[in-house]
Design a protein around this motif. Structure first.
Motif, PDB file in Angstrom:
ATOM      1  N   GLU A  55       0.829  -1.201   0.000  1.00 17.29           N
ATOM      2  CA  GLU A  55       0.000   0.000   0.000  1.00 17.29           C
ATOM      3  C   GLU A  55       0.867   1.256   0.000  1.00 17.29           C
ATOM      4  OE1 GLU A  55      -4.126   1.376   2.232  1.00 17.29           O
ATOM      5  OE2 GLU A  55      -2.602   0.355   3.405  1.00 17.29           O
ATOM      6  N   PHE A  56       0.370   2.314  -0.623  1.00 16.24           N
ATOM      7  CA  PHE A  56       1.013   3.637  -0.627  1.00 16.24           C
ATOM      8  C   PHE A  56       0.183   4.540   0.285  1.00 16.24           C
ATOM      9  CE2 PHE A  56       3.851   6.439  -3.315  1.00 16.24           C
ATOM     10  CZ  PHE A  56       3.650   7.595  -2.590  1.00 16.24           C
ATOM     11  N   VAL A  57       0.740   4.858   1.445  1.00 16.35           N
ATOM     12  CA  VAL A  57       0.031   5.669   2.441  1.00 16.35           C
ATOM     13  C   VAL A  57       0.803   6.956   2.680  1.00 16.35           C
ATOM     14  CG1 VAL A  57      -0.658   5.825   4.870  1.00 16.35           C
ATOM     15  CG2 VAL A  57      -1.107   3.733   3.568  1.00 16.35           C
ATOM     16  N   SER A  58       0.094   8.067   2.659  1.00 21.70           N
ATOM     17  CA  SER A  58       0.705   9.368   2.938  1.00 21.70           C
ATOM     18  C   SER A  58       0.335   9.830   4.340  1.00 21.70           C
ATOM     19  CB  SER A  58       0.235  10.415   1.921  1.00 21.70           C
ATOM     20  OG  SER A  58       0.745  10.147   0.648  1.00 21.70           O
ATOM     21  N   ARG A 202       5.005   6.936  -8.117  1.00 19.45           N
ATOM     22  CA  ARG A 202       3.807   6.104  -7.953  1.00 19.45           C
ATOM     23  C   ARG A 202       3.812   4.935  -8.944  1.00 19.45           C
ATOM     24  NH1 ARG A 202       0.246   3.372  -5.087  1.00 19.45           N
ATOM     25  NH2 ARG A 202      -1.920   3.746  -5.622  1.00 19.45           N
ATOM     26  N   GLN A 205       6.390   2.417  -7.796  1.00 20.78           N
ATOM     27  CA  GLN A 205       5.926   1.738  -6.587  1.00 20.78           C
ATOM     28  C   GLN A 205       4.899   0.660  -6.915  1.00 20.78           C
ATOM     29  OE1 GLN A 205       2.613   2.337  -5.062  1.00 20.78           O
ATOM     30  NE2 GLN A 205       3.041   0.972  -3.339  1.00 20.78           N
ATOM     31  N   LEU A 206       4.014   0.950  -7.838  1.00 15.69           N
ATOM     32  CA  LEU A 206       3.012  -0.035  -8.226  1.00 15.69           C
ATOM     33  C   LEU A 206       3.659  -1.237  -8.914  1.00 15.69           C
ATOM     34  CD1 LEU A 206       0.179   2.320  -9.539  1.00 15.69           C
ATOM     35  CD2 LEU A 206       0.064   0.821  -7.534  1.00 15.69           C
ATOM     36  N   THR A 211       5.642  -1.602  -0.151  1.00 17.75           N
ATOM     37  CA  THR A 211       4.913  -0.781   0.807  1.00 17.75           C
ATOM     38  C   THR A 211       5.624   0.562   0.956  1.00 17.75           C
ATOM     39  OG1 THR A 211       4.313  -2.791   1.994  1.00 17.75           O
ATOM     40  CG2 THR A 211       3.973  -0.697   3.143  1.00 17.75           C
ATOM     41  N   SER A 226      -1.760   8.589  -3.428  1.00 17.76           N
ATOM     42  CA  SER A 226      -1.958   7.688  -2.294  1.00 17.76           C
ATOM     43  C   SER A 226      -3.100   6.698  -2.503  1.00 17.76           C
ATOM     44  CB  SER A 226      -2.255   8.504  -1.028  1.00 17.76           C
ATOM     45  OG  SER A 226      -1.262   9.477  -0.803  1.00 17.76           O
ATOM     46  N   ASP A 227      -2.904   5.497  -1.950  1.00 11.64           N
ATOM     47  CA  ASP A 227      -4.031   4.582  -1.769  1.00 11.64           C
ATOM     48  C   ASP A 227      -4.892   5.075  -0.609  1.00 11.64           C
ATOM     49  OD1 ASP A 227      -3.370   2.607  -3.767  1.00 11.64           O
ATOM     50  OD2 ASP A 227      -1.715   2.005  -2.470  1.00 11.64           O
ATOM     51  N   ARG A 228      -4.225   5.439   0.476  1.00  9.93           N
ATOM     52  CA  ARG A 228      -4.911   6.054   1.618  1.00  9.93           C
ATOM     53  C   ARG A 228      -4.048   7.178   2.174  1.00  9.93           C
ATOM     54  NH1 ARG A 228      -6.117   2.560   6.308  1.00  9.93           N
ATOM     55  NH2 ARG A 228      -4.141   1.535   5.786  1.00  9.93           N
ATOM     56  N   THR A 242      -9.299   6.916   1.896  1.00  8.79           N
ATOM     57  CA  THR A 242      -8.886   7.141   0.518  1.00  8.79           C
ATOM     58  C   THR A 242      -8.935   8.626   0.214  1.00  8.79           C
ATOM     59  OG1 THR A 242     -11.129   6.966  -0.386  1.00  8.79           O
ATOM     60  CG2 THR A 242      -9.874   4.899  -0.129  1.00  8.79           C
TER      61      THR A 242
END
Length: 372
Positions: A55-58, A202, A205-206, A211, A226-228, A242
């Motif tokens: 997951e990509f979280v900011s 991004r 990262q995908l 993570t 971001s994912d979230r 989200t």
């Protein structure tokens, strides 16, 4: 130099790039009751956050909210006062940084000025005992990933700021870390390069499935990649969700005020409704009655011609041409400053001092108790 107008670069195929061939599914990251004190000052107040593998979280918030401190505790650069940090199934709270298997990119590029680009990227691999030839091959793959394999023999001072930050990213990825940490890595770059590198981070990262935790105070950056997003304020997480949830359904007035652009106007709350400019709107914020301050998004306010069928009197303060739309600031008769976003092609006049009328789109709103 490459700009944001350049079409997205095609990433190398997995068969040609060992890093992509080894791409995994990421590692779960958890903050459990994380507390951090500096002397008598508490800067983190019991953070709980669960980040899924890949997951990509900011971590988003204003300066001083504790987001960088949280990242440094995750990296092992700071010790938590209370609580724990987990990577996968392992509590790493007392594990030193060099054994946490993370990659980190800072706001400052932190490259070795006396080493060529290839040697900067392969430095971590060589410290781990990898043979020079194998380290060079892996570093070349990492540079290929960020589009800089053709600059491998240059020194950092021969690169632009954006190129130096790409080298820093390649250096963080080359060791195939379990988690990638990004501490405001784009803030020193100009606008076009910042957008392009943001999008490229991004995409990479995908492809890698790594993570990623991204610290930023720039809401546009966070919303875009971001994912979230975890919105932080004064050492606490106000809301995790989200980008769409945070923008369309903010859980609090604090989130509504910080995420996106909002205007604050007076309203009258009663139950699950709030009256704004004579129009009743659904009210998302529970438990409010009486005088309140309502948050309105620019796209939910309409400019109408004077003496129209409905509206509230206002006067144009300024209007900014943004390309395919305008953003106009007006002052209502009761003194509220309201931002309105509207088509640049309409034919109303928006010079300073022009009288106009406003109407509100009947969508659900957030509010807070009116201040004295």
């Amino acid at each position: 130099m490459t700009t944001a107008d350049t079409p997205p670069r095609t990433l190398p195929s997995t068969s040609d790039n060992q890093l992509l061939a080894d791409a995994g599914e990421g590692t779960r990251v958890e903050f459990r009751g994380l507390v951090k004190d500096y002397g008598t000052t508490r800067v983190l107040h019991g953070l709980d956050l669960d980040i899924a593998p890949g997951e990509f979280v900011s971590l988003l918030g204003p300066s001083g909210c504790g987001k960088t401190t949280a990242l440094r505790v995750l990296a092992g650069l700071e010790a938590a006062t209370e609580g724990s940090v987990r990577l996968g199934d392992v509590d790493v709270s007392r594990v030193p940084t060099n054994r946490r298997d993370i990659g980190m990119v800072f706001q400052s590029y932190s490259l070795f000025p006396h080493l060529r680009v290839l040697d900067n990227v392969s430095f971590g691999l060589r410290r781990r005992g990898m043979r020079k030839k194998d380290a060079a091959r892996r570093a070349t793959d990492a540079l290929d990933l960020v589009g800089l394999d053709h600059l491998a023999e240059r020194f950092p001072h021969q690169l632009s700021g954006g190129q130096q930050q790409r080298v820093a990213l390649a250096r963080a990825l080359v060791t195939e870390p379990r988690v990638l940490l990004l501490d405001e890595p784009l803030s020193a770059l100009d606008a076009k390069v910042r957008v392009q590198l943001r999008d490229e981070i991004r995409r990479i990262q995908l492809r890698l499935g790594i993570t990623t935790v991204f610290v930023t105070h720039d809401q546009e950056e966070a919303l875009a990649v971001s994912d979230r997003i975890a919105v932080m304020e004064r050492g606490r997480i106000e809301q995790v969700g989200t980008p769409e949830d945070l923008y369309l359904r903010p859980a609090s007035a604090t989130v509504a005020a910080f995420v996106g652009v909002s205007s604050v106007v007076p309203g009258l709350a009663a139950g699950d409704r709030v009256e704004v400019w004579g129009r009743s709107l659904p009210l998302h914020t529970p438990g409010l009655n009486g005088d309140v301050e309502v948050f309105l998004r620019p796209e939910n306010v309409l400019l109408v011609a004077p003496d129209g069928p409905s509206g509230i009197d206002a006067t144009v303060q300024e209007s900014t041409f943004m390309g395919n739309f305008r953003r106009t600031l007006v002052r209502t008769a009761d003194g509220a400053l309201v931002r309105v976003q509207h088509a640049a092609s309409d034919h109303l006049e928006y010079a300073e001092g022009v009288r106009i009328e406003l109407a509100v789109v009947p969508v659900a709103a957030r509010a807070r108790t009116a201040t004295a």
